[in-house]
Structure formats: C-alpha cells, structure tokens
Design a protein around this motif. Sequence first.
Motif, PDB file in Angstrom:
ATOM      1  N   UNK A 272      30.805  43.792  59.083  1.00 24.76           N
ATOM      2  CA  UNK A 272      32.615  43.193  58.482  1.00 24.76           C
ATOM      3  C   UNK A 272      33.011  44.871  59.132  1.00 24.76           C
ATOM      4  N   UNK A 273      33.533  44.585  59.467  1.00 21.54           N
ATOM      5  CA  UNK A 273      34.818  45.429  60.397  1.00 21.54           C
ATOM      6  C   UNK A 273      35.812  45.970  59.670  1.00 21.54           C
ATOM      7  N   UNK A 274      36.243  47.044  59.921  1.00 22.34           N
ATOM      8  CA  UNK A 274      37.826  47.525  59.374  1.00 22.34           C
ATOM      9  C   UNK A 274      38.479  48.229  60.617  1.00 22.34           C
ATOM     10  N   UNK A 275      40.007  47.959  60.666  1.00 21.46           N
ATOM     11  CA  UNK A 275      39.661  48.851  61.944  1.00 21.46           C
ATOM     12  C   UNK A 275      41.690  49.220  62.122  1.00 21.46           C
TER      13      UNK A 275
ATOM     14  N   UNK B 262      44.086  54.922  66.303  1.00 23.47           N
ATOM     15  CA  UNK B 262      42.573  53.348  66.272  1.00 23.47           C
ATOM     16  C   UNK B 262      42.010  53.760  65.471  1.00 23.47           C
ATOM     17  N   UNK B 263      41.149  54.083  64.632  1.00 27.65           N
ATOM     18  CA  UNK B 263      40.032  53.626  64.171  1.00 27.65           C
ATOM     19  C   UNK B 263      39.284  53.098  63.064  1.00 27.65           C
ATOM     20  N   UNK B 264      38.239  52.674  63.497  1.00 24.58           N
ATOM     21  CA  UNK B 264      37.257  50.954  63.180  1.00 24.58           C
ATOM     22  C   UNK B 264      36.628  52.057  62.249  1.00 24.58           C
ATOM     23  N   UNK B 265      35.831  50.969  61.576  1.00 27.03           N
ATOM     24  CA  UNK B 265      34.066  51.561  60.917  1.00 27.03           C
ATOM     25  C   UNK B 265      33.159  49.964  60.446  1.00 27.03           C
ATOM     26  N   UNK B 266      32.389  49.752  60.836  1.00 23.45           N
ATOM     27  CA  UNK B 266      31.725  49.249  60.449  1.00 23.45           C
ATOM     28  C   UNK B 266      30.443  49.363  58.855  1.00 23.45           C
ATOM     29  N   UNK B 267      31.337  48.171  58.155  1.00 27.57           N
ATOM     30  CA  UNK B 267      30.497  47.922  56.820  1.00 27.57           C
ATOM     31  C   UNK B 267      28.515  47.112  56.873  1.00 27.57           C
TER      32      UNK B 267
END
Lengths: 681, 314
Positions: A75-78, A61-66
């Motif tokens: 906006x967050x991507x996961x 599981x990984x996420x990144x915040x734009x």
Amino acid sequence: MGIEPLQAVCVALLLLLAMSVLGLLLHRSQNFLVAVSFAVSAAASLLAAGAGARCVARGSVSSVTLLLGLPELPFTLRLDPLAGFFLVVIGLLSLFVSVYSLGYVRGYLEQRPVTRLVVFYNLFLAGMLMVVLANDALFFLVAWEVMAVSSYFLVVFEDERVENRRAGFLYLVVAHVGAVAILLSFGIMAGLGTGFESFAGYSFDMMRQTSLPPAWATAAFLLAFFGFAAKAGVIPFHVWLPEAHPVAPSNVSALMSGVMLKTAIYGIVRVAFDLLRDAPWWWGVIILVFGLLSAVLGVLYALMQNDLKRLLAYSSVENVGIILIGVGLSLIFRSFDLHLLAALALTAGLYHALSHALFKGLLFMGAGAVLHATGERNMERMGGLIHRMPWTAALFLVGAVSISALPPFNGFVSEWLTFQAFLLSPSLPQPMMKLLIPMGAALLALTSALAAVCFVKAFGVTFLGHWRGRDLPRAHEAGWAMRAGMLSAALACLALGVFPPLVIDWMDAVTLQLVGTKIGTPVAGLGWLWLTPVAADRASYSGGIVFLGLLVCIPAVYLLLHIRPGGIQRVPAWDCGFEKLTPRMQYTGTAFAMPLRRIFGFLFGIRERVTPVTRPGQSAFPVRIGYSLRVRDRVWSWCYAPIALVSFALARQVGRLQQGRIQSYLIYSFVTIIVLLVFLR
Amino acid sequence: MNAYPYFLELLQVLALAAVAPLFAGWVKMLKCWSQGRTSPSLLQPVSDLRKLFAKEVLLAENASWIFRFTPYLVFGIAVLAGGIIPILSVDLPLARTADVIALVALFAIARFFTALAGMDVGTAFGGMGSSREMTIASLAEPAMLMAIFTISLGSASTSLAQIVSSIQSGQLLLRPSFAFAILAFVLIALAETGRIPVDNPATHLELTMIHEAMILEYSGRHLALIEWAGMMKLSLYCFLGIAAFFPWGIAASRDMRALGLAFVALVLKLGVLGVGIVLVETGLAKMRIFRLTEFLGAAFLMATLGMLSFFILE
C-alpha cells in the motif's frame, strides 16, 4: 510546525482507527463515549485539514509505503496538492460536523445505544481520508469499500423501519456496481501498462507513465467516469441519493452529501487529469453534458419535494452537476491547449466543491436540528420555527443564501468563475463547441435561478409563517454544540465569499499540478480584495467591498430613519381586511411550487387527483374534497424498471437449468469436462 | 488621492434617488394623458413618499426580524446598484467592484428577501405573491444573464464601464447578436420591473398582484422604502439598458461640461423611454400567469439565439 503534512495525516488516520476500536470497548458508558469519540474525530479532522492546507500552500508531493498489501504491491500513500485540497474539504467539514454531533447524537441516547454510530462514523472518516491518499489501485479500492460499507451501516442505523433498510440496500447495490466499474477501469489501465504480467502495474505511478492506445484509454475513462458518477449522484445514477440521505442520521447525511460525493469528484479528476494523460476533447464534453443534465434535473426534482432532507439530497445532485460542469470545461480547454482557461474552469469546479461541502453541511445540520427539535421531516407540517429556534433559522438562512449563489457568500464566487470560463470560450476551434457553450451557459443560469426558488420554499415553509401541524409545536432551540458546528460552517461560507482571491492564490498549486498553469490573481497590496481572474478590465468582482457596501448602506439607512423614540406597535395581520386568519390559509410547500410544477411538469411522472365527496343530487356543492399528488422520478420507470425486468427474465431463463434431478447435473459435469479437455489443451 | 471619482459616485447615487420618483411620476402622467384622463402632478410620487415616511409603522404580531430587515436591505441594494451602473460617468471607483453578473445577483438578493418577507406573516396573499414572483424570476433571470452575456461577448468584458467605453468608441453598431439582445432585454425589463404585460403596478385586486402581494403587510417608513426602491429599480433597469445599448452621452472624461452634457442626455433618454413604456402598457393587456411562460421563454430563446449567432457568425 516541524511535522511533515503526510505524517500529520497518518497520525489523524491512526487516531480515527484507534477510536473506532476503542468505541467498542466503551459501550457501557454512552455519554462518555459520545464526548470522547467526537472530540477525537474533531481533532483528527483538524489535523487532516491543516496538513492538506500546508501541502497545497507549499505545493509539495510526498509519499510513503506501508508494510501492508500484496507482496509485489504494498500500500502506498501519496500527498500531492490535489489530495491536499480534498483533505481540506473533508477535514474542514468533518471538524464542524463532529462538533455538531457532540450535541446531536445525544438526542439518540434515550432510544438506543449509539456505539454502532460512533464506530462506523470514525471508520467512515478514515475511509475517506484513505481514498484521497491512496497511490495504488488496490489500496484505493480497499479504502473505497471501507467508505461504502461503513456508510451503509450508518445509513441503516435506525434499522427497525423497512424503508430505511430498503434505502440502505439500494445504496449498497449502486455503490458496488460503481465499484466494479472502477475496478475494471483500473484493471485496463494496469494490465495494458505491464502487459498483464505483474501486479506492479496497479500502482498509480506506473499508470501515470504508461500511454494507452486511444480505444482502451476511452474504455478506461468511460468505466471510471460511470463508476465514480454512480457514487457522486450524477443523473441517471442518482437514485440512491434521495433514498439514503434522508434516512441517515443528520450528521451522517451532512458528511455523505458534503464530503463523500466529493471523493467521487476526486476520483474523476484524478483519473481524467492525472492518470490518463492525453484526454481528447470529447471526454470533457461527456462530463459537461452529464453535469448539465444533473444540474437542471436535480434542482427541478428538489423543487417538488416536501421532505426537507430529500429536497437537500436532490439539491446535492444539482451541485455535483455544477462541479462537473467546471471539470468538464477544464478538460475541454486542456485538450485544446488553452491552459489558462483550463486553470480557470478547474478552479471554478474545485471552489464549488469546497463551497458546496460547507453550505450543504450547514443546511443538513440545520435540518437535523429541526428534526431533533420537532420530530418532523415533512415541511408541510412545520412553520413559524424562526420564533422558537432563532439561531438555527439564521444559520439555515446563511446556508440557503449561499446555495442560491447570492453575494457576498461563497456560492456566488464559484458560479461567477464558471460563467467567466464560459464567456472566455469563443477561442475554441471545434464547431460543436460553438453550440454547446451557449446552451451550457443558459442551462447553468436556469439552474441557479431555480435553486433560489427552491430555497425560498425550503426556508419559507419551514421557518416562516405559522405552525402548520396539528399538535402544538414542542420545538426548542438547538444546544450549544449544534449551534457551534453550524456557526463555524456559516462563518467559513462567509469567509470564502469575501476573500476569494486569497483562497484561489492558495489553490494555485492544484491547478499547477493538473493543468500546468495558475490563474495568478495578484494578492500583493490591496490585490486581495479584487478577484480578477484573467485581466482587470475583463472582469472583476470584489466580494469584500460588496459585503462592506451592504454593511454600510443598510445601517446608514436604518439610522437615518430611526430617529424617533418608542417601539413599533404590534397588531394582527392585515391580510386585506380578512379577520378570521387561520394557519391553514397559508401557502404550503406544494402550493409554492405549483407554477413550476405546471411549467416543467412534463419532466416528472405527475399524477394529481381531486376527489370531491358530494351529497346525492347536489353535485356542484361538495361536502369534502380530497386531493392527492404523486410526483415520481421518471428515471426509475425509464432506466431502472426495464433493467430490473430484463434481469428477472434472464434469471428465470437461467433458472431452468436447475432441474432438481441428479441425472441432469451429472450430464452437465460430463459435458463440461469434455469441453475443457477438447478446447483447452 | 483624487476625490473627484468619489464625488461623482455620490452625485450619481443622489441623482438616482431624486430622479426615480420623478421618472415614475412622468410615466404616470403620460399614461393618464394617453388614456384621456387628467394626470396628477409630476411630483406626486414624492408627496406619497413623504406621507408614508411620516406615518406610523404597524407590524403584524407574527412578523420576524426578516420582515423588518427587508426594506432596509432592498433600499440599500438599490443604492449600491446605483453606484455600480454608469449613469453619468464611466469613471466610478465602485464599477470594478461588481460586473453585470454581480449586478443581476444583487437584484436577486433583494428579490429573495422580499419573497421571504411575503411568506413571513403567514397570509395567503403573501405566499401567493412570493410564489409567483420567484417563478417569474426563475425564468427571467437566465434570459437576462444570456442577454448580458451576448453584449459582453461583443465587447470582450463583463464590466459595465468597459462595455460603455467599447460601444462609445464605435465598434459595436450593426451586429445581429445585438438586435437579439435588445429585444430580449426589453421583454425581460418589463418582467423584472413588474410592468404590463407581466404585472399591473396600479392594480388593487389582490389576486392579480405579483409584486404588490408580497408587500401587502408593510406600512409607514418600511413601505416608503420599498416603494422608493421599486421606483429606483425601474430607473435602474432603464439606466442599464441605456448603458448597454445607447450609452452615447455618458461622460468619459472628467470635465464639468461632459458631466452637464451627460445629465441632459440622461433626462432626454429617460423621457423617450417613458414614452416607450407607456406605449407598451397602454397597448397591451396583462397576460395570464401561465401565458408568461411563453413570454419569458421567447425572451430566453432570443437571448440564447443572440449568443449563438455571435458564436457562429463572429
């Protein structure tokens, strides 16, 4: 590979967005535009599919915040296994369709510029990838809108025809009604989590942590389900599907039917399994009942169609129903804490989602090749195409066999898993389940049998027999790009049918994340050949050995009998001694479906009229006979026409306020100010 | 690795291929006797097949590769199904390959391609046969699946070898779901194998044909393969019924005596089944095609009732 899966998907997204902008600049050189654009989208899809596969295989599981979005809510991507699975579904079919489009879109170049098609195609793909990756409600809805609007522009690509514009409008209306429902659902989940104080409640992480009171949770679930069901094409919200999918260009139809409907399924799974934690059993019953309804009615409507693409569109309604059956069963089992069975049912539903994307994409690509070659969509004017388009016919046959759930292809595996899930359910304590489960299994069996009839009709009337049209057929075989796209989809169908344990072993991370257990098919040694979901003596199926068995038995029989030299003599058809055989004497599609139309006719609005033209005084011997048949979707007259009537009546009543005199308008403003001053101090 | 199961597998397939024409001949003999006619010999179907294999194949000008491929596919599937159903013994290596659901699906592939072959040449009779056959199948196949599910619920497995073992160990005798399942299975077997009251296998009037109409254009060895596969399908449905409802006699151990006993039991059971089939065929008349909805609907209803009664009572 040293790149993280999430980074790879972001690169794919950037490629697609960049290409859609670049497409506008390359408007002058259309050939170059087509070649570059679809090559780039194929590469981006491959990246996305690879990243998704990697993520599910690792279970990471990984996420990144734009840096975009609202001040409190960036906006967050996961990328978690569920998102990764749907990335594979989207990416794999988009890869095949992009390769196919290299050849298909060239067919449009002589009529009109395809810049619009290319730009919105890339935006559409980007939108779908963003929907799957979104980790907060705002980004999800932005991506949902991008997907809906870009697909609208793709549907009305040939906008000189009125029916195309109408179909696009209907699609847009239903999509937006669904989007409003989804928005309200997210609003409930976010607002009750943070007490309507801040925007931070809109992130999915926050929604996962809050527990809603049961009534509000139910409201959120129902709104989300109906919103996503409108996009997925569940009966009775399916009315846009048979209008929009036929009029769109065939590569777009393949993507819409194969992939866009799956994003709606993703939404349902995400909300029901991930965001709303404690689902009571009757939520699963709702999903199961709507799934069964869509499956049976979808395939029956598909049987009645003569337009090849409309038939495929209704068949998508049916398959979405089958996927929802698996999802609904899984939710029911999970609410009774039967985690292994829930994993089995969820695997069945998701496997069907992947399989359907592949074989429906293949079927739409084949229909597109036929449309491209003959200019016809109506099956009643086709026939005998197997002689002129052998590759297309063979690949369409693979799609037809897969969708009819026949071994050794992939449609059978997901249906087998769903039946096993039904059969394992005697362990449920609820009495209503004891009635629903056998009925559900019976309706699923009926659906798959009717699907086989539907596709015998579709393949037989289109490709076999003689040409039924008036003019001579000018059909030619599809180009190499179209054939490559279809062939890769067909091979993927076969691979999914012959190696299901490997795929299920890979998918374990998804069920582990959502339900808490995995099915655990043993893959070591020769275990990869046998699909034994629960226990080996309970049920086992080996797609590989069945495939091998067919590959061995059939040529063996052929070789044993083909020992004599010389070819086979060709003669005119025997037809029991009739000499004057014309193409008009063949069975048409309408005739093929006639027995089922008689049996299930009460479900449709059928109007059949026979008008004989006779000479005066000779009423028993007509000179000419006219026949007209109209089969209409009853959902229009029962659900949508009353809604339209009521809305128009309401609108007329409200319209009385518009008097046209400035005195009344001043009085309205005065009364409003008094009311606001008195009641809202 | 022990080669005995593979030898058993081969023996079973050969037994099926040999017994099928003889069983068809036996049914024909009994039918003629019950109608007061002189019967052909028991080996008549074998002579018919030999004659057809020797004849030349004539293909319609319009026939495609699907038309040529279908006879081999249908025969190959019948052979494969013969390797999966426990006819003589439970100890089959292929039994784990496909359970009853896959078995029903294998028959469905054969029917799918036969229907396509019927539409291939572009005659009216072929299309008619395909349309009717697929309609009947679309109603019969769900009923078949329901009947099989009822049995498999009783023995907690969909694998045929497992079902046979659990019935032989005496657990399943007097369940009401069983009774519903047997009744439904008999009706469906009549529909799927094309016997009166669904389809008359001996008719020569094309407008009354269902299965025969799809294969009207076939000749020579293609027709021989299809006819043989048709006889094998009748035997296979009888074997499936025996395995699911009366499996006593099927060898559970590996010695030769059990095998011999299994063969004798098989012949006796087939003899009795032949009498049953002829009683049904001689006593009933063929139904109108639109009356078949009620017939198959009754089978479907009974199978679903069987499943419901299992859930509610057991």
